[in-house]
Design a protein around this motif. Sequence first.
Motif, short mmCIF file in Angstrom:
data_model
loop_
_atom_site.label_atom_id
_atom_site.label_comp_id
_atom_site.label_asym_id
_atom_site.label_seq_id
_atom_site.Cartn_x
_atom_site.Cartn_y
_atom_site.Cartn_z
N LEU A 44 64.59 53.83 8.74
CA LEU A 44 64.92 54.05 7.32
C LEU A 44 64.03 53.15 6.46
N ASP A 45 63.12 53.77 5.69
CA ASP A 45 62.18 52.98 4.87
C ASP A 45 62.70 52.90 3.44
N GLU A 46 63.38 51.82 3.13
CA GLU A 46 63.93 51.56 1.79
C GLU A 46 64.85 52.70 1.34
N ALA A 47 65.81 53.02 2.20
CA ALA A 47 66.76 54.10 1.89
C ALA A 47 67.69 53.74 0.74
N LYS A 96 55.19 46.82 6.55
CA LYS A 96 56.41 47.44 7.09
C LYS A 96 56.24 48.96 7.23
N THR A 97 55.81 49.60 6.14
CA THR A 97 55.64 51.05 6.18
C THR A 97 54.53 51.44 7.15
N THR A 98 53.46 50.65 7.19
CA THR A 98 52.37 50.93 8.14
C THR A 98 52.90 50.91 9.57
N TRP A 123 61.39 58.42 4.22
CA TRP A 123 60.20 57.96 3.51
C TRP A 123 60.57 57.06 2.35
N GLN A 124 59.74 56.03 2.14
CA GLN A 124 59.96 55.09 1.04
C GLN A 124 60.00 55.85 -0.29
N VAL A 125 59.03 56.75 -0.50
CA VAL A 125 59.06 57.64 -1.65
C VAL A 125 59.55 58.98 -1.11
MG LIG Z 1 56.64 50.06 2.36
#
Ligand SMILES: [Mg+2]
Length: 243
Positions: free
Chosen positions: A161-164, A43-45, A85-87
């Motif tokens: 939105l990556d894991e907001a 997903k993030t990729t 960003w996820q982090v």
């Molecule tokens: Mg991810």
Amino acid sequence: MAPLLSVEAATKRFGGLLANKEISLAIEPGEIVGLIGPNGAGKTTLFNCITGYMHPDEGRIAFDGADITHTRPERICGLGVARTWQVVRAFGRMTALDNVICGALERTNRVAEARARAADLLDFTELGARTHVAAANLTLADKKRLEIARALATRPRLLLLDEAMSGLTPRETAAAVQLVRRIHEELGVTICVVEHVMEVVMPLSHRVVVLDGGVKIADGRPHDIVRDELVISAYLGARRAAR
Ligand SMILES: [Mg+2]
Ligand SMILES: Nc1ncnc2c1ncn2[C@@H]1O[C@H](COP(=O)(O)OP(=O)(O)OP(=O)(O)O)[C@@H](O)[C@H]1O
């Protein structure tokens, strides 16, 4: 109507690992699309490839009809794609206001104008009381809101939105869902959300895309996705068993 975002058979490798394998998807203007799948699904990729932080090894990505497969991140941002960003990656020693000004300067060289826009967005994201607090001193929930405010300051048409909502309390999660709905309804932004909390993704999304092991295994209405045998065995079943 042409899709706002079109990913055509995008493949991304890390050495021998296929993080994204011939992924195709389209996001229409005005949609909220949920992107789900187990850890390491890619997903993030995929977000990295769409935003130009990485480039796919094969395939093609287009935004609003323009090929962005090998375009640089700042240019893609300029075209109207923003992400979180996820982090979280807030600028820790800068104030909340200055973080959002950085986003606003994408659209203007006038600092006063950027400052006014940033202040409006801090109000919109309910961070007005945190305006002069260093980002490092915000709670996780507020840092995630700050990243959203900074992304919105670039005036995106598509927001990724990556894991907001990961790591938030149920109350903070509910507030974050409200914020996403307001971004969609009041600002008219098309949104793609990566999220593991199904109680959040399913009611929020018009459509859900499922990745597993770098491959797209489903794409459809939430109502159908939760009944999809492949999705249940790859992801939802394991999550239910874990609870
Ligand atoms: Mg991810
Ligand atoms: N920069 C990188 N270098 C090498 N391998 C990577 C890199 N980024 C991701 N990977 C690998 O690619 C695969 C997909 O990772 P990715 O972060 O895209 O998954 P994800 O779906 O976002 O997972 P999660 O839900 O845990 O965030 C994983 O096996 C991961 O280890």
